[in-house]
Scaffold this motif. Structure first.
Motif, PDB file in Angstrom:
ATOM      1  N   TYR A 188       0.813  -1.219   0.000  1.00  9.50           N
ATOM      2  CA  TYR A 188       0.000   0.000   0.000  1.00  9.50           C
ATOM      3  C   TYR A 188       0.844   1.265   0.000  1.00  9.50           C
ATOM      4  O   TYR A 188       0.448   2.280  -0.561  1.00  9.50           O
ATOM      5  N   LEU A 189       2.029   1.168   0.621  1.00 11.55           N
ATOM      6  CA  LEU A 189       2.909   2.335   0.582  1.00 11.55           C
ATOM      7  C   LEU A 189       3.365   2.624  -0.843  1.00 11.55           C
ATOM      8  O   LEU A 189       3.371   3.773  -1.283  1.00 11.55           O
ATOM      9  N   VAL A 190       3.748   1.538  -1.536  1.00 16.15           N
ATOM     10  CA  VAL A 190       4.170   1.718  -2.929  1.00 16.15           C
ATOM     11  C   VAL A 190       3.010   2.319  -3.735  1.00 16.15           C
ATOM     12  O   VAL A 190       3.191   3.249  -4.522  1.00 16.15           O
ATOM     13  N   GLN A 191       1.817   1.803  -3.494  1.00 16.52           N
ATOM     14  CA  GLN A 191       0.655   2.325  -4.219  1.00 16.52           C
ATOM     15  C   GLN A 191       0.436   3.811  -3.922  1.00 16.52           C
ATOM     16  O   GLN A 191       0.194   4.605  -4.824  1.00 16.52           O
ATOM     17  N   LEU A 192       0.541   4.155  -2.629  1.00 19.48           N
ATOM     18  CA  LEU A 192       0.329   5.556  -2.267  1.00 19.48           C
ATOM     19  C   LEU A 192       1.377   6.457  -2.910  1.00 19.48           C
ATOM     20  O   LEU A 192       1.063   7.548  -3.397  1.00 19.48           O
ATOM     21  N   CYS A 193       2.637   5.977  -2.904  1.00 20.19           N
ATOM     22  CA  CYS A 193       3.699   6.790  -3.499  1.00 20.19           C
ATOM     23  C   CYS A 193       3.454   6.985  -4.991  1.00 20.19           C
ATOM     24  O   CYS A 193       3.613   8.081  -5.522  1.00 20.19           O
ATOM     25  N   LEU A 194       3.041   5.902  -5.638  1.00 25.25           N
ATOM     26  CA  LEU A 194       2.730   6.011  -7.066  1.00 25.25           C
ATOM     27  C   LEU A 194       1.605   7.004  -7.292  1.00 25.25           C
ATOM     28  O   LEU A 194       1.659   7.861  -8.175  1.00 25.25           O
ATOM     29  N   LEU A 195       0.592   6.867  -6.448  1.00 20.71           N
ATOM     30  CA  LEU A 195      -0.572   7.740  -6.566  1.00 20.71           C
ATOM     31  C   LEU A 195      -0.165   9.191  -6.329  1.00 20.71           C
ATOM     32  O   LEU A 195      -0.595  10.101  -7.048  1.00 20.71           O
ATOM     33  N   ALA A 196       0.691   9.392  -5.331  1.00 22.56           N
ATOM     34  CA  ALA A 196       1.142  10.755  -5.022  1.00 22.56           C
ATOM     35  C   ALA A 196       1.891  11.325  -6.217  1.00 22.56           C
ATOM     36  O   ALA A 196       1.709  12.491  -6.582  1.00 22.56           O
ATOM     37  N   PHE A 197       2.724  10.474  -6.835  1.00 21.55           N
ATOM     38  CA  PHE A 197       3.486  10.958  -7.976  1.00 21.55           C
ATOM     39  C   PHE A 197       2.546  11.313  -9.131  1.00 21.55           C
ATOM     40  O   PHE A 197       2.639  12.393  -9.719  1.00 21.55           O
TER      41      PHE A 197
END
Lengths: 836, 257
Positions: free
Chosen positions: A307-316
């Motif tokens: 989920y962290l990776v997903q959030l970071c991707l989403l943030a980017f």
């Protein structure tokens, strides 16, 4: 799972969910947040830089260094080293002659680079249309003010002599960008090229000459130069920037910057509300997924990292898309108001782009992490028992963490701890009041429920039943409305204040050196010509030499010994009444006139009194002409220096200074089409000095117009952000509503009844949010007025009635619009979709 | 808290070859390598601050390749037992050994590792992720294991369960029976040693339920998987070679139907 497997798996899972629209709301909230941040960022950055450039045009450069001695070579070398452009001028008094006429003029020789910023304005016809130029006269020519022509009785094309040189009068000078406000001592200006200066032989060792060097270039170099100058300036040398020279303009700029900072901040708060909301929703929707992944063997840290990776991707992605949208929005805005802006609009800078991307990460992770951390602790047993929710995190951790985050963001964002704390304090009070208020109102509404029409009762009961959810949604809407109201209230107040700073009919011409015997014919003249002239003020020149018989050098502190009021003669006046825009801070104003032999009474301007340590009852000694005279301080008053009226440090009681040499000063407003009357005025009163301020005034007004437009556009952004936030908040609770709506329809409710229910439910929430919003806005605006803008605050009573009603309408509309699926979709389909 | 330790539960032992030896504790030794062994398991939870015992001294051994039905009425504790057997939860006391690993002594992450290696699940409510297509749902456990061939294997097994034409459909585009077939495909795709099924036909009508059950048992036979099934459907239970009954938290051996 290894880290590389997680890095591959997380985006794959995300992409799959993306296709099904799972991320839409969260991403939309993020894009709106970042778009409004970057749009406001670009817009205010460009406007501020454009305004600063235009304002710097008014002092002829980004930085001005002046000295009574020739400026050393080192200064020029340092400026060159920093890559700054520079220009210099030399100003001195001398006599100009033409045939038999002679006149004391102020000569200004200008280097070839002059003016660095802004324009010199000239005309070839007396009081005719002027044209802007970007250089001074070519060698052999002089440009002169209109009154030089009058006094020397010459015309364009005639020749005048200055020192040993003979010049061709080629143009009438109407405006110098760097002339400044202090026009009392103006002698008419004659501008020559610096190349001609030496040949005049006027400047000799010991001559009194004012040297000025102006600098322009990029901000960093200018700041470095400013620092260097401060370290190396000698006594008698002065560094000038915009703040000192143009208080009205710099005040407008400062307030505009504060306002824009505030608007950005509120857009950010709105975003935070939206993202926290969507984040919580996102997290809840992933409880089942996490449970299943755990059941299938994923470790707790696998879940967290996925989920962290997903959030970071989403943030980017949100950061990039938000940036693009923000850029497009500001570009569109500039396109719309293109005509009103200067041509030399600066291009976008990197700061908002980078900060937008960073903000995307900070906001998304900061406000969703508490919810997402819970995903880690979802029990795999949830696959068998759907009621198992992860343990809630401690409220202190979630809310305390978010509050600290918001505070740090705001502080970073505004650079003002006071502003940050004001808003935080206001929000805390609002949340506390709202929380108690909502609970009370819930009780009240519940109590009144039987008296509501049956049809809307169900909707209101629905609203009351979802108490937990309703409280948090009403708070979210309330904060949104609060943010928007704060922006609206402040905008109205600021724009009004600015417009009052320079009213339409502000005096734009000043008449100096009217003699005692000319005051009556002059008054008659202006009356006949229908000129709206202000009060005539007497002017007596005098130097302040002692306080309580102590020489000034001994009386004042070391730092103030070089105060400009001590190095020159002051303009003194008398007045029976307190001048308009002055405020009595201490002591008493006199009644009537003084009699011969009475003590001379004086009122001193507050800031000067503070600097020179002058108190009530002090005895001041002045020197005029060839004699000393004394006065007693009976009052201290504040003066509004930026009102474009004649203002004085010292005002005396009428009748006390009658035996001192006096001239008179007057100001009036003259529209441009009536300027020809000035020719007549100069003919009738040839000895007066006429100063035209209309060009400067127009420039200031232009700046204020720009600032106002900027502010109104930013308001639009905040409103837009608020509306999208509202929509996203409603959408995040849509599943429950869909399920319930489908169920109610299955049980036989018709669409009309459902619609009325929806209306009454959302409208009640809107009304409540409106009340919270108004209450919050009043508290915060009151704080801001007192602490930041130093304005007095009057509560906006109308808002308490109007806003909750508008809010009820809008939230109702947005809610019903977002819930249209409930009415449109066959109930079976809704139930089935939601089950899966 | 009262534990009827004075009245020990039956030590349930099974050996397919010697069905007549059921209930014979001494027959335990006949199982060379049980895939699942639980001993004296109790489960007590707090309900409204009062302890509530759900399982009482449960003992059970299951041999590799066995098919076992746990039968009982609603609330008898059979799902709780399934959760414990599969390592989704921990017993209050007692020990559980799955595929040779003492999972009752492991932390959650270690148990997750064991699940990933050895266990498959089929649930009453299917538990498909709504945002993933059929093939993506099936590939999920393989991806957790980091398998490169996840999608290809998933397609193969979807073929096997007769859903090759529905691979890219989302769960809400599939019927209940189809969704459960996807879930079965997902359960078998990792070729687990043990498959746990919780009321696999509970949400389906009779004929669909029968088809799904057929598929479950066929695949079970093909893969030689140990099947542990929780149901209150006696007919489904009868398809297992061995049945145990759960009543108020106590386990008892039943005659195979």
């Amino acid at each position: 799972m290894t880290l590389s497997q997680q890095l591959k798996f997380a985006p794959r899972l995300m992409w799959r969910e993306w296709k099904s629209g799972e991320f839409t709301v969260l991403l939309l909230a993020l894009i709106v947040a970042i778009a409004s941040h970057t749009a406001i960022g670009h817009f205010s950055d460009r406007i501020t830089r454009a305004m600063a450039t235009n304002a710097n045009n008014l002092i002829g450069g980004d930085l001005v260094f002046s000295s009574s001695r020739p400026i050393s070579e080192e200064v020029t070398i340092e400026a060159n080293r920093l890559g700054l452009r520079s220009a210099n001028t030399q100003r001195f008094l001398t006599v100009a002659s033409a045939e038999d006429e002679i006149l004391l003029v102020s000569v200004k020789s200008v280097s070839a680079e002059y003016p660095l910023k802004g324009h010199v304005k000239v005309t070839e016809e007396l009081f005719g249309e002027d044209t802007p130029l970007t250089s001074g006269p070519v060698p052999g020519n002089v440009w002169v003010e209109a009154r030089v022509l009058q006094s020397l009785q010459i015309e364009i094309g005639d020749r005048i002599e200055i020192g040993d040189s003979n010049f061709n009068v080629s143009k009438i000078l109407t405006y110098e960008p760097d002339r400044g406000n202090n026009f009392y001592s103006f002698n008419p200006r004659v501008m020559i090229a610096k190349a001609d200066l030496a040949a005049t032989n006027v400047v000799q060792p010991g001559s009194r000459v004012w040297y000025r060097q102006m600098f322009a270039g990029d901000q960093l170099a200018v700041d470095t130069m400013l620092k260097w100058l401060r370290e190396n300036a000698e006594p008698g040398q002065r560094i000038r920037n915009l703040d000192e020279d143009r208080p009205a303009v710099s005040q407008a700029l400062i307030k505009a910057k504060q306002y824009m900072g505030l608007a950005s901040l509120l857009a950010l708060l709105l975003a935070a509300v939206a993202i926290a909301n969507s984040g919580r929703h996102y997290s809840q929707r992933h409880y089942d997924t996490s449970a299943l992944l755990r059941c299938l063997g994923a470790l707790q840290n696998d879940i967290l990292r996925i989920y962290l990776v997903q959030l970071c991707l989403l943030a980017f992605i949100g950061g990039v898309l938000g940036n693009i949208a923000g850029w497009a929005a500001q570009a569109g805005l500039f396109l719309i108001i293109n005509d009103l802006l200067p041509n030399n609009l600066p291009t976008i800078s990197h700061t908002p782009i980078v900060s937008g991307i960073i903000l995307s990460f900070v906001v998304l992770l900061g406000f969703t992490l508490p919810s997402v951390l819970r995903l880690k602790s979802v029990s795999p047993l949830r696959v068998l028992r759907n009621d198992l929710s992860p343990y809630p995190l401690s409220a202190l951790l979630v809310y305390g963490g978010s509050t600290v985050m918001v505070m740090l963001l705001m502080w970073f964002y505004t650079g003002s701890l006071t502003l940050t704390l004001s808003i935080l304090f206001g929000s805390a009070v609002v949340i506390a009041i709202a929380f108690v208020g909502i609970r009370l109102m819930f009780g009240a509404i519940g109590w009144c429920l039987p008296s509501f029409p049956l049809k809307i009762r169900v909707g209101i009961r629905n609203f009351l039943r979802r108490k937990r959810e309703a409280v948090s949604q009403a708070m979210a809407f309330g904060l949104t409305i609060m943010a928007m109201l704060v922006v609206v209230f402040l905008r109205t107040e600021l724009v009004t204040t600015w417009q009052q700073t320079i009213p339409e009919d502000a005096p734009n011409h000043f008449v100096l050196n009217l003699q005692n015997d000319e005051t009556e014919p002059y008054t008659k003249f202006v009356t006949e010509q229908n000129i709206r002239a202000d009060q005539l003020y007497p002017v007596i020149r005098g130097r302040l030499t002692r306080v309580n018989d102590k020489p000034m050098v001994e009386h004042v502190s070391k730092e103030e010994r070089r105060h400009e009021s001590l190095s020159r003669e002051l303009n003194l006046t008398w007045s029976p009444d307190l001048p308009p825009d002055n405020k009595l801070l201490a002591g008493e104003w006199w009644q009537g006139s003084a009699n011969v032999g009475d003590e001379v009474l004086v009122s001193v301007e507050a800031r000067l009194a503070e600097k020179l340590a002058i108190n009530l009852g002090d005895r001041l000694t002045f020197f005029t002409g060839n004699r000393d005279w004394k006065a007693v301080v009976t009052s201290i008053r504040s003066v509004k220096w930026d009102n474009f009226n004649p203002n004085f440090y010292m005002v005396f009681q009428p009748g006390s200074l009658v035996d001192l040499p006096t001239t008179w000063i007057n100001s009036f407003h003259l529209p441009p089409e009536e300027k020809k009357v000035l020719v007549q005025m100069l003919k009738q009163f040839p000895a007066i000095t006429l100063v035209e301020m209309d060009t400067i005034l127009n420039q200031v007004k232009d700046i204020i117009t720009q600032v106002t437009i900027a502010i109104e556009s930013i308001l639009l952004f905040v409103l837009l952000a608020g509306f999208v936030v509202t929509l996203s908040a409603i959408q995040s609770s849509m599943n429950d509503r869909l399920r319930e709506g489908a169920l109610v329809r299955t049980l036989g409710a018709d669409r009309k009844l459902l619609k009325v229910n929806q209306w009454s439910e959302f409208a009640s929430m809107g009304f409540l949010s409106g009340l919270i919003g108004v209450a919050g806005a009043e508290i915060i605006v009151a704080q801001l007025y007192q602490r930041i803008f130093e304005l007095s605050y009057v509560p906006t009573w109308w808002a308490w009635i109007i806003i909750p009603m508008i809010s009820a309408g809008l939230v109702g509309l947005a809610g019903v619009y977002s819930s249209r699926r409930i009415l449109r979709e066959p109930p079976m389909q809704s139930l089935r979709t939601l089950r899966a | 808290m009262s534990s009827p330790s004075d009245k020990p539960n039956l030590h349930l032992v099974n050996n397919d070859d010697t069905a007549q030896d059921r209930n014979d504790i001494s027959a335990e030794s006949a199982i060379s390598q049980p895939i699942l062994r639980i001993e004296n398991v109790n489960r007590i939870v707090d309900v409204a601050d009062e302890p509530l015992q759900i399982l009482y001294d449960v003992c059970l051994q299951v041999a590799k390749g066995e098919t076992l039905a746990i039968v009982g009425s609603s609330g008898s504790g059979k799902s709780t037992l399934l959760g414990l057997l599969a390592g989704l939860d921990l017993p209050t006391s007692g020990s559980i050994e799955l595929a040779g690993e003492a999972i009752s002594a492991m932390d959650e992450d270690a148990r997750a590792f064991v699940r990933a290696q050895h266990v498959g699940f089929v649930f009453q409510s299917f538990q498909l992720l709504p945002n993933l297509t059929a093939v993506e749902n099936v590939a999920l456990p393989l991806e957790i294991l980091g398998r490169q061939d996840a999608v290809a294997l998933s397609k193969d097994i979807l073929d096997r369960v007769g859903l090759s034409s529905r691979q890219t459909h989302y769960p809400n585009q599939l019927s209940g029976g189809e969704q459960q077939r996807v879930a079965i495909a997902r359960a078998f795709v990792t070729q687990p040693a043990v498959l746990f099924a919780d009321e696999p036909t509970g949400n389906l009508d009779k004929s669909t339920g029968d088809m799904v059950a057929d598929l479950l048992f066929e695949l079970n036979a093909e893969h030689d998987t140990t099947l542990i099934l929780v149901t209150h459907d006696n007919q489904l239970a009868a398809r297992c070679r061995r049945q145990v009954g759960m009543d108020s938290g106590r386990l008892s051996e039943k005659q195979a139907g």
